[in-house]
Write a protein that holds these residues in place. Structure first.
Motif, PDB file in Angstrom:
ATOM      1  N   CYS A  31     -10.408  21.181  19.094  1.00 17.37           N
ATOM      2  CA  CYS A  31     -11.242  22.070  18.493  1.00 17.37           C
ATOM      3  C   CYS A  31     -12.344  22.685  19.699  1.00 17.37           C
ATOM      4  CB  CYS A  31     -12.536  21.784  17.409  1.00 17.37           C
ATOM      5  SG  CYS A  31     -13.369  20.087  18.047  1.00 17.37           S
ATOM      6  N   GLU A  32     -12.376  23.631  19.811  1.00 17.21           N
ATOM      7  CA  GLU A  32     -13.934  24.450  20.822  1.00 17.21           C
ATOM      8  C   GLU A  32     -14.665  24.234  20.396  1.00 17.21           C
ATOM      9  OE1 GLU A  32     -11.981  26.947  22.425  1.00 17.21           O
ATOM     10  OE2 GLU A  32     -10.080  25.711  21.651  1.00 17.21           O
ATOM     11  N   GLU A  33     -15.284  23.917  19.108  1.00 16.58           N
ATOM     12  CA  GLU A  33     -16.338  23.153  19.424  1.00 16.58           C
ATOM     13  C   GLU A  33     -16.789  22.156  18.310  1.00 16.58           C
ATOM     14  OE1 GLU A  33     -20.007  23.964  20.703  1.00 16.58           O
ATOM     15  OE2 GLU A  33     -19.514  25.065  22.049  1.00 16.58           O
ATOM     16  N   PRO A  34     -17.381  21.056  18.291  1.00 19.25           N
ATOM     17  CA  PRO A  34     -17.878  20.158  17.489  1.00 19.25           C
ATOM     18  C   PRO A  34     -17.793  20.362  15.834  1.00 19.25           C
ATOM     19  CG  PRO A  34     -18.812  18.911  19.494  1.00 19.25           C
ATOM     20  CD  PRO A  34     -18.614  20.749  19.329  1.00 19.25           C
ATOM     21  N   SER A  35     -19.384  21.728  15.875  1.00 19.29           N
ATOM     22  CA  SER A  35     -19.264  22.002  14.443  1.00 19.29           C
ATOM     23  C   SER A  35     -18.005  22.451  14.150  1.00 19.29           C
ATOM     24  CB  SER A  35     -20.334  23.106  15.066  1.00 19.29           C
ATOM     25  OG  SER A  35     -20.169  23.970  15.701  1.00 19.29           O
ATOM     26  N   ASP A  36     -16.700  23.298  15.059  1.00 22.46           N
ATOM     27  CA  ASP A  36     -15.961  23.867  14.239  1.00 22.46           C
ATOM     28  C   ASP A  36     -15.146  22.601  13.194  1.00 22.46           C
ATOM     29  OD1 ASP A  36     -16.637  25.646  16.015  1.00 22.46           O
ATOM     30  OD2 ASP A  36     -14.488  26.136  17.332  1.00 22.46           O
ATOM     31  N   PHE A  37     -15.357  21.165  13.501  1.00 18.97           N
ATOM     32  CA  PHE A  37     -14.977  20.156  13.382  1.00 18.97           C
ATOM     33  C   PHE A  37     -16.232  19.591  11.715  1.00 18.97           C
ATOM     34  CE2 PHE A  37     -13.922  15.673  12.320  1.00 18.97           C
ATOM     35  CZ  PHE A  37     -12.322  16.108  11.568  1.00 18.97           C
ATOM     36  N   MET A  38     -16.865  19.816  12.221  1.00 21.29           N
ATOM     37  CA  MET A  38     -17.692  19.267  10.850  1.00 21.29           C
ATOM     38  C   MET A  38     -18.215  20.272   9.876  1.00 21.29           C
ATOM     39  SD  MET A  38     -20.924  20.325   8.816  1.00 21.29           S
ATOM     40  CE  MET A  38     -21.593  21.714  10.087  1.00 21.29           C
ATOM     41  N   HIS A  39     -17.472  21.607  10.044  1.00 27.28           N
ATOM     42  CA  HIS A  39     -17.171  22.877   8.403  1.00 27.28           C
ATOM     43  C   HIS A  39     -16.523  22.695   7.833  1.00 27.28           C
ATOM     44  CE1 HIS A  39     -20.527  25.555   9.216  1.00 27.28           C
ATOM     45  NE2 HIS A  39     -20.400  25.248  10.895  1.00 27.28           N
ATOM     46  N   LEU A  40     -15.255  22.196   8.915  1.00 29.60           N
ATOM     47  CA  LEU A  40     -13.557  21.638   8.555  1.00 29.60           C
ATOM     48  C   LEU A  40     -14.056  20.594   7.388  1.00 29.60           C
ATOM     49  CD1 LEU A  40     -10.953  21.618   8.062  1.00 29.60           C
ATOM     50  CD2 LEU A  40     -10.377  20.334   9.969  1.00 29.60           C
ATOM     51  N   MET A  41     -14.433  19.618   8.190  1.00 31.81           N
ATOM     52  CA  MET A  41     -14.461  17.874   6.973  1.00 31.81           C
ATOM     53  C   MET A  41     -15.158  18.677   6.207  1.00 31.81           C
ATOM     54  SD  MET A  41     -12.423  15.587   8.361  1.00 31.81           S
ATOM     55  CE  MET A  41     -13.365  14.386   7.730  1.00 31.81           C
ATOM     56  N   LEU A  42     -16.747  19.527   5.963  1.00 31.99           N
ATOM     57  CA  LEU A  42     -17.335  19.269   5.127  1.00 31.99           C
ATOM     58  C   LEU A  42     -16.539  20.460   3.667  1.00 31.99           C
ATOM     59  CD1 LEU A  42     -20.042  19.674   4.030  1.00 31.99           C
ATOM     60  CD2 LEU A  42     -19.902  21.987   5.069  1.00 31.99           C
ATOM     61  N   THR A  43     -14.912  20.929   4.001  1.00 32.35           N
ATOM     62  CA  THR A  43     -14.820  22.062   3.033  1.00 32.35           C
ATOM     63  C   THR A  43     -13.760  21.074   3.077  1.00 32.35           C
ATOM     64  OG1 THR A  43     -15.137  23.917   4.296  1.00 32.35           O
ATOM     65  CG2 THR A  43     -13.123  23.359   2.586  1.00 32.35           C
ATOM     66  N   LEU A  44     -12.762  19.779   3.462  1.00 31.07           N
ATOM     67  CA  LEU A  44     -12.032  18.583   3.088  1.00 31.07           C
ATOM     68  C   LEU A  44     -12.802  17.612   1.613  1.00 31.07           C
ATOM     69  CD1 LEU A  44     -10.327  18.663   6.336  1.00 31.07           C
ATOM     70  CD2 LEU A  44      -9.066  19.638   3.479  1.00 31.07           C
ATOM     71  N   ARG A  45     -13.812  18.044   1.995  1.00 32.37           N
ATOM     72  CA  ARG A  45     -14.545  16.558   0.891  1.00 32.37           C
ATOM     73  C   ARG A  45     -14.178  17.052  -0.620  1.00 32.37           C
ATOM     74  NH1 ARG A  45     -15.224  13.652   4.646  1.00 32.37           N
ATOM     75  NH2 ARG A  45     -16.716  12.598   5.626  1.00 32.37           N
ATOM     76  N   GLU A  46     -13.953  18.843  -0.437  1.00 31.95           N
ATOM     77  CA  GLU A  46     -14.187  19.077  -1.940  1.00 31.95           C
ATOM     78  C   GLU A  46     -12.593  18.852  -2.684  1.00 31.95           C
ATOM     79  OE1 GLU A  46     -15.939  22.451  -2.290  1.00 31.95           O
ATOM     80  OE2 GLU A  46     -18.205  21.582  -2.179  1.00 31.95           O
ATOM     81  N   SER A  47     -11.817  18.121  -1.766  1.00 32.02           N
ATOM     82  CA  SER A  47     -10.248  18.546  -1.802  1.00 32.02           C
ATOM     83  C   SER A  47      -9.227  17.399  -2.675  1.00 32.02           C
ATOM     84  CB  SER A  47      -9.479  18.570  -0.844  1.00 32.02           C
ATOM     85  OG  SER A  47      -9.325  17.109  -0.307  1.00 32.02           O
ATOM     86  N   GLU A  48      -8.729  16.828  -2.952  1.00 33.47           N
ATOM     87  CA  GLU A  48      -8.322  15.978  -4.159  1.00 33.47           C
ATOM     88  C   GLU A  48      -7.680  15.068  -3.213  1.00 33.47           C
ATOM     89  OE1 GLU A  48      -6.814  13.707  -6.923  1.00 33.47           O
ATOM     90  OE2 GLU A  48      -8.117  15.496  -7.403  1.00 33.47           O
ATOM     91  N   ALA A  49      -7.006  15.772  -1.853  1.00 32.33           N
ATOM     92  CA  ALA A  49      -7.109  14.441  -1.637  1.00 32.33           C
ATOM     93  C   ALA A  49      -8.060  13.760  -0.699  1.00 32.33           C
ATOM     94  CB  ALA A  49      -6.335  14.453  -0.394  1.00 32.33           C
TER      95      ALA A  49
END
Length: 246
Positions: free
Chosen positions: A194-212
Motif C-alpha cells: 500500500c501507499e500508506e498504512p492508513s489505506d489498509f486500515m480503511h480497507l480492513m474496517l470496511t471488510l469487518r462488515e462482510s460475510e467472510a
C-alpha cells in the motif's frame, strides 16, 4: 547393494510447483548497541552482503524496517523463490554473519502460491506473487474458523466474491495472499502492498462488515513494514543513519 531407483509418483493434482513465500522477523539484542562502532559496522556490512548476494539469486528478497513501531521486531525480510532449499541456504548464510549472534528471530512464516478456488475461471490468476515495490507492506498470519470449510461451496464463493468486490474498490492496496496449509501453523499469509498504512486500515474496517469476516479465527500479529534497502534497515538498529544526517 541394490541400486536406488527413482521414485515413481506424480505430484498431487499434477500441478507445477509454485513459489515459496516466507517472512522472517528479527529483533536486535539491545546490548549490541553498546559494542564499539567499528564492530557494529562490520557486522552490519557482512549481513547486508549476504542479503544483497541472495537478492540476485531469488525471485524476490526485500527488506522492510519496523524499527520504532513494534517492540517485537526491528526489520523483516520478504522472500520469494521457487526453490525451497533457497530459504534454508539463505538462513544458513545469515547465521554465519557476526550480527546473527545478536539477532532474535521473533517470527517466521512460510507459505506457497496457488490459484484461488473462489476466483472465476475466466479471471483466474496463476497464483504468483509479483510485488510492485509499494512503500509499505502489511503482513499477518490468518486462520479461518473450521466450520467455514463445511459450508456449501456456493455459500463460500458468494462470501469471498463480496470480499473481493470490497477489496477491488481500494485501488491503492495490492493483495498477495499465499497458502500455508500443512507447511506452517497458520492457514494463509495475507500480504498487502500500500501507499500508506492508513489505506489498509480503511480497507480492513470496511471488510469487518462482510460475510467472510464472521469466519475469522485469528488475524494477528499484524506487521507494517516500510520498504528499504537492507543497509538502511540495519543502520536503523543503532541509529547510524540518524547520526550521519545530524
Amino acid at each position: 547393494m541394490c541400486p536406488v531407483s527413482e521414485p515413481s509418483y506424480e505430484r498431487i493434482e499434477e500441478l507445477p510447483s509454485g513459489q515459496y513465500v516466507a517472512y522472517t522477523f528479527y529483533r536486535v539484542d539491545p546490548a549490541w548497541r553498546r559494542l564499539p562502532v567499528e564492530e557494529r559496522v562490520a557486522g552490519k556490512e557482512a549481513f547486508a552482503d549476504v542479503v544483497e548476494e541472495w537478492a540476485g539469486r531469488m525471485e524476490g528478497l526485500r527488506a522492510y524496517t519496523t524499527t520504532g513501531v513494534r517492540p517485537d521486531a526491528d526489520f523483516f525480510l520478504w522472500k520469494i523463490t521457487e526453490r525451497y532449499d533457497d530459504l534454508l541456504e539463505l538462513g544458513a548464510a545469515i547465521n554465519g554473519t557476526p550480527l546473527a549472534g545478536w539477532l532474535e528471530t521473533t517470527y517466521s512464516f512460510l507459505a506457497t502460491t496457488k490459484p484461488s478456488v473462489y476466483t472465476d475461471k475466466k479471471r483466474v490468476r496463476q497464483g504468483r506473487v509479483i510485488p510492485r515495490n509499494a512503500p509499505y507492506l502489511v503482513v499477518y498470519p490468518f486462520v479461518k474458523k473450521r466450520p467455514w470449510y463445511f459450508l456449501p461451496f456456493e455459500e463460500r464463493v458468494a462470501a469471498m466474491s463480496q470480499h473481493a468486490e470490497i477489496g477491488s474498490k481500494f485501488v491503492s492496496v495490492t493483495n498477495h495472499t499465499t497458502y500455508s496449509f500443512g507447511i506452517d501453523d497458520q492457514e494463509f499469509m495475507p500480504a498487502f502492498e500500500c501507499e500508506e498504512p492508513s489505506d489498509f486500515m480503511h480497507l480492513m474496517l470496511t471488510l469487518r462488515e462482510s460475510e467472510a469476516s464472521r469466519w475469522t479465527e485469528r488475524d494477528t500479529p499484524i506487521f507494517v513494514g516500510k520498504l528499504t534497502d537492507i543497509r538502511t534497515a540495519l543502520d536503523a538498529l543503532d541509529g547510524a543513519a540518524s547520526r550521519v544526517e545530524a
